[in-house]
Design an enzyme around this catalytic site. Structure first.
Site, PDB file in Angstrom:
ATOM      1  N   HIS A 357       0.781  -1.049   0.006  1.00 37.98           N
ATOM      2  CA  HIS A 357       0.246  -0.165  -0.437  1.00 37.98           C
ATOM      3  C   HIS A 357       1.062   1.775   0.412  1.00 37.98           C
ATOM      4  O   HIS A 357       1.649   1.322   0.830  1.00 37.98           O
ATOM      5  CB  HIS A 357      -0.807  -0.157   1.481  1.00 37.98           C
ATOM      6  CG  HIS A 357      -2.287   0.772   1.090  1.00 37.98           C
ATOM      7  ND1 HIS A 357      -3.578   0.037   1.130  1.00 37.98           N
ATOM      8  CD2 HIS A 357      -2.069   2.288   0.927  1.00 37.98           C
ATOM      9  CE1 HIS A 357      -4.199   1.249   0.902  1.00 37.98           C
ATOM     10  NE2 HIS A 357      -3.533   2.480   0.818  1.00 37.98           N
ATOM     11  N   ALA A 358       0.949   2.585  -0.895  1.00 32.81           N
ATOM     12  CA  ALA A 358       1.087   2.960  -0.741  1.00 32.81           C
ATOM     13  C   ALA A 358       1.781   4.308   0.131  1.00 32.81           C
ATOM     14  O   ALA A 358       0.413   4.400   0.681  1.00 32.81           O
ATOM     15  CB  ALA A 358       1.371   4.294  -2.752  1.00 32.81           C
ATOM     16  N   HIS A 387       0.841  12.160  -6.386  1.00 29.51           N
ATOM     17  CA  HIS A 387       0.699  12.508  -4.767  1.00 29.51           C
ATOM     18  C   HIS A 387       1.291  12.114  -3.914  1.00 29.51           C
ATOM     19  O   HIS A 387       1.229  12.804  -3.113  1.00 29.51           O
ATOM     20  CB  HIS A 387      -0.763  11.567  -4.676  1.00 29.51           C
ATOM     21  CG  HIS A 387      -1.637  10.797  -3.638  1.00 29.51           C
ATOM     22  ND1 HIS A 387      -2.834  12.390  -3.264  1.00 29.51           N
ATOM     23  CD2 HIS A 387      -1.588   9.951  -2.312  1.00 29.51           C
ATOM     24  CE1 HIS A 387      -3.091  11.613  -1.899  1.00 29.51           C
ATOM     25  NE2 HIS A 387      -2.461  10.803  -1.230  1.00 29.51           N
ATOM     26  N   GLU A 388       1.534  10.929  -3.950  1.00 29.04           N
ATOM     27  CA  GLU A 388       2.211  11.100  -2.724  1.00 29.04           C
ATOM     28  C   GLU A 388       3.972  12.045  -2.929  1.00 29.04           C
ATOM     29  O   GLU A 388       4.809  11.837  -1.554  1.00 29.04           O
ATOM     30  CB  GLU A 388       3.169   9.314  -2.921  1.00 29.04           C
ATOM     31  CG  GLU A 388       2.217   8.003  -2.559  1.00 29.04           C
ATOM     32  CD  GLU A 388       2.034   8.068  -1.575  1.00 29.04           C
ATOM     33  OE1 GLU A 388       2.006   8.786  -0.238  1.00 29.04           O
ATOM     34  OE2 GLU A 388       0.303   7.106  -1.595  1.00 29.04           O
ATOM     35  N   HIS A 391       3.361  14.537  -0.411  1.00 26.71           N
ATOM     36  CA  HIS A 391       3.498  14.527   1.002  1.00 26.71           C
ATOM     37  C   HIS A 391       4.692  14.849   1.291  1.00 26.71           C
ATOM     38  O   HIS A 391       4.988  15.555   2.009  1.00 26.71           O
ATOM     39  CB  HIS A 391       3.609  13.078   1.258  1.00 26.71           C
ATOM     40  CG  HIS A 391       1.866  12.695   1.439  1.00 26.71           C
ATOM     41  ND1 HIS A 391       0.625  13.587   2.431  1.00 26.71           N
ATOM     42  CD2 HIS A 391       0.886  11.542   0.791  1.00 26.71           C
ATOM     43  CE1 HIS A 391      -0.322  12.644   1.438  1.00 26.71           C
ATOM     44  NE2 HIS A 391      -0.381  11.765   0.978  1.00 26.71           N
ATOM     45  N   GLU A 415      -3.759  15.165   2.705  1.00 26.36           N
ATOM     46  CA  GLU A 415      -4.410  14.553   1.340  1.00 26.36           C
ATOM     47  C   GLU A 415      -4.721  14.960   0.724  1.00 26.36           C
ATOM     48  O   GLU A 415      -4.236  15.269  -0.517  1.00 26.36           O
ATOM     49  CB  GLU A 415      -5.863  13.748   1.998  1.00 26.36           C
ATOM     50  CG  GLU A 415      -5.438  12.558   2.870  1.00 26.36           C
ATOM     51  CD  GLU A 415      -4.114  11.674   1.903  1.00 26.36           C
ATOM     52  OE1 GLU A 415      -3.553  11.375   0.700  1.00 26.36           O
ATOM     53  OE2 GLU A 415      -3.286  11.229   3.501  1.00 26.36           O
ATOM     54  N   HIS A 517     -13.206   1.793   8.613  1.00 25.96           N
ATOM     55  CA  HIS A 517     -12.751   3.364   9.527  1.00 25.96           C
ATOM     56  C   HIS A 517     -13.145   3.729  11.232  1.00 25.96           C
ATOM     57  O   HIS A 517     -12.994   3.874  11.942  1.00 25.96           O
ATOM     58  CB  HIS A 517     -12.530   4.383   8.578  1.00 25.96           C
ATOM     59  CG  HIS A 517     -11.838   4.288   7.619  1.00 25.96           C
ATOM     60  ND1 HIS A 517     -11.689   4.015   6.239  1.00 25.96           N
ATOM     61  CD2 HIS A 517     -10.631   5.172   7.645  1.00 25.96           C
ATOM     62  CE1 HIS A 517     -10.986   3.920   5.398  1.00 25.96           C
ATOM     63  NE2 HIS A 517     -10.022   5.558   6.156  1.00 25.96           N
ATOM     64  N   TYR A 527     -11.554  13.186   4.851  1.00 27.93           N
ATOM     65  CA  TYR A 527     -11.033  13.338   3.688  1.00 27.93           C
ATOM     66  C   TYR A 527     -12.062  13.792   2.649  1.00 27.93           C
ATOM     67  O   TYR A 527     -12.070  13.989   1.618  1.00 27.93           O
ATOM     68  CB  TYR A 527     -11.468  11.083   3.426  1.00 27.93           C
ATOM     69  CG  TYR A 527     -10.308  10.543   4.144  1.00 27.93           C
ATOM     70  CD1 TYR A 527      -8.967  10.572   3.557  1.00 27.93           C
ATOM     71  CD2 TYR A 527     -11.286   9.840   4.934  1.00 27.93           C
ATOM     72  CE1 TYR A 527      -8.425   9.485   4.381  1.00 27.93           C
ATOM     73  CE2 TYR A 527     -10.169   9.106   5.836  1.00 27.93           C
ATOM     74  CZ  TYR A 527      -9.082   8.803   5.737  1.00 27.93           C
ATOM     75  OH  TYR A 527      -8.007   7.775   5.767  1.00 27.93           O
TER      76      TYR A 527
HETATM   77 ZN   LIG Z   1      -1.667  10.612   0.554  1.00 24.15          ZN
END
Ligand SMILES: [Zn+2]
Length: 618
Positions: A357-358, A387-388, A391, A415, A517, A527
């Protein structure tokens, strides 16, 4: 991935929970009592906070190394080490939260000390009360719920099927409505229902803990992390939903019509709510998997595939990361450090188990930034890399801040940065990086397909993103009781999403437990916020870049001014109330859904045309 890097945002705060708790406490006892060393004065509070920041900083570096090794080399031993570090961290968080609640009551605290005490007081998702045995019981229940979810199974044609497989199968359009219903029902019955009693007990204990920390209940505590009162926060999220509701409703109307066309009245009636199992996702939270069913004729196919373009040029996973880095460099951000290339995990190793999982990491809180992914040469992973890295650049931008400010402006920001950059992967951008030829750029006639594909995930998600915590806030404040847990969940899904279960739910059902969750106790509103914020960031960047075309076609690649403004927001970390951070980049202090509406405006017009004369609402 969208939901993967949860660990990331939680890093600063939850890793804030320390490892050397016991050592530190002992050392203090031997010299002098804490109360004397850090008296209940503004001065004493400031010194206590400084001690805590130092302790947590050191702990988080050690803990991150352990977690990194565990995630990239899963064995019984690294699992045990990670569990140990986690337990030590929880202990520290609890101790510091309780102390912080006391110091927070001192008059005349400096603004930074007060802000940091709030962050510490808020640093736990599930606070245990000091009652003997309570922390142990709470921890046992939380662990049990988590592991029940992890081991959860459903069935497909009577055969047992794992959680990750059933998730994938829900998106497989080859199944019949009966098979979808079987998977949906078995998953909700097997996974959710057995958790109900433990969940209710957990709520009771955690609420006592929240009260000790000075909050009305756990939900109010969660809503206190947004630089406004819990009531103001609720009102803000309601307003954002009202702004986007017409767009969601138009999408709902169109998709229901298409499902009715495909499955007929007996399976999906032409009006009323949509059957929850027909939307390509176990929770009906994102609908992208059924895009082929709703794709507009003639414009559904974009005419190119990023994965094929990459393949054609012989690009490898590392080249894809270099391309992602290039995006940020073009905005003026410094190149990634050599350690990033030496220490990241880019592809799945052949000889050991890893968490694929990234996620994005910041191991030393300075510039030991890394990503962990099992990159494949395809479009999804190309987007995920952008995306990553978002971060990572955020983490590095705020690395001059004190420890407790090493975080996003609020938990939606981290995010949203990655997603906002991912929105910039437009055909124009692909031309600029020589992946796509100018004459391959799809014409405006393809725009509706492109936008609808985006909306099936990003717009469809909004009511779900909102209702998960609406349900939990109700549970924690007592307006939803164990007797009404399930009915309230079903009602909220109907009210906000316009979704209904495919089968009648039994009296002892606990459908919320079938969503990770809830047993995982991860707050969810972040989110929802991220979905809205990413379009605000995107519109601001496009405006600054002088873009005049339709918003969804904009690229701000290569624009240094955008990079500078973006950095002004990123480098603040969590040091200031989030409206100030938002203002630093976008010029506004208010969250607004208008940029999102502008982005999807051409789609909204098109949907309204398609929907003319059709029943709408549910
Ligand atoms: Zn993310």
């Amino acid at each position: 991935m969208k939901f993967a890097p949860v660990a990331l945002a939680a890093l600063a705060v939850s890793l804030a929970a320390p490892a050397h708790a016991q050592e530190a406490a002992q050392a203090m006892d031997e010299t002098q009592p804490a109360a004397e060393q850090y008296p209940m004065t503004p001065e004493g509070a400031a010194q206590w906070v400084a001690m805590v920041e130092k302790d947590l900083f050191d702990y988080s570096v050690d803990a991150s190394r352990v977690y990194w090794v565990n995630a990239t080399y899963i064995t019984d031993d690294t699992d045990a080490l990670a569990a140990q570090v986690g337990a030590e961290g929880t202990e520290k968080s609890v101790e510091y939260a309780l102390e912080a609640a006391k110091y927070a009551q001192i008059d005349g605290l400096g603004p930074d000390v007060a802000r940091k005490l709030d962050i510490l007081r808020n640093g736990l998702v599930l606070p245990a009360p000091t009652t003997p045995g309570a922390a142990t019981e709470l921890n046992e229940i939380a662990t049990s719920l988590n592991s029940q979810y992890g081991k959860g199974k459903g069935t497909l044609n009577g055969q047992e099927i794992s959680g990750s497989d059933i998730e994938a199968e829900m998106g497989n359009l080859e199944h019949t409505p009966e098979e979808f219903a079987e998977m949906w029902e078995s998953w909700h019955d097997n996974v959710g229902a057995p958790m109900k009693g433990e969940y209710a007990r957990m709520v009771e204990i955690a609420n006592e803990g929240a009260t000790e920390l000075g909050f009305d209940n756990v939900g109010a505590m969660w809503r206190s992390g947004y630089d406004m009162s819990p009531e103001e926060f609720t009102a803000m999220t309601d307003r954002l939903w009202e702004e986007t509701k017409p767009l969601y409703q138009a999408l709902h109307t169109y998709v229901r019509w298409k499902l009715n066309e495909k499955y007929g009245d007996a399976v999906q009636p032409a009006d009323g709510p949509i059957r929850a199992d027909l939307l390509g996702n176990m929770w009906a939270q994102e609908w992208g998997n059924i895009y082929p069913l709703v794709a507009p004729e003639g414009s559904g196919d974009l005419g190119y595939d990023i994965g094929e373009l990459l393949e054609a040029q012989g690009k490898k996973p590392l080249d894809m990361v270099k391309t992602g880095e290039g995006f940020y460099s073009s905005l003026g951000f410094e190149a990634l450090p050599q350690t990033f290339w030496d220490r990241s995990l880019f592809t799945k190793p052949a000889d050991r188990e890893v968490v694929c999982h990234a996620s994005a990491w910041d191991v030393d809180n300075v510039d030991d930034i890394r990503i962990k992914m099992c990159i494949k040469v395809n479009a999804d992973d190309f987007v995920t890399i952008h995306h990553e890295l978002g971060h990572n650049y955020y983490q590095r931008a705020y690395n001059e801040q004190p420890y407790l400010y090493l975080n996003g402006a609020n938990d939606g920001f981290h995010e949203a940065i990655g997603d906002f950059v991912a929105l910039s992967i437009t055909p124009e951008y692909l031309v600029q990086i020589n992946l796509l030829q100018r004459d391959q750029v799809p014409g405006a006639d393809k725009d509706i397909g492109l936008l609808l594909r985006q909306a099936m995930d990003k717009v469809a998600f909004l009511p779900f993103g909102l209702l998960v915590d609406k349900w939990r806030w109700g549970v924690f404040d007592g307006s939803i009781t164990p007797d009404t847990y399930n009915q309230a969940w079903v009602d909220l899904k109907r009210e906000y999403q316009g979704i209904t279960p495919p089968v009648k739910r039994p009296a002892d059902a606990f459908d919320p437990g079938a969503k990770y969750h809830i047993p995982g106790n991860t707050p969810y509103m972040r989110y929802f916020l991220a979905r809205i914020l990413q379009f605000q960031f995107y519109q601001a960047a496009c405006e600054q870049a002088g873009w005049t075309g339709p918003l969804h076609r904009c690229s701000f690649y290569g624009n240094k001014e955008v990079g500078q403004n973006l950095n002004a927001m990123l480098e603040m970390g969590a040091s200031k109330p989030w409206p100030e951070a938002l203002e630093a980049f976008t010029g506004t202090r208010e969250m607004s859904a208008k940029p999102m509406l502008e982005y999807f405006a051409p789609l909204k017009d098109w949907l309204d045309e398609q929907n003319e004369g059709k029943p709408t609402g549910w």
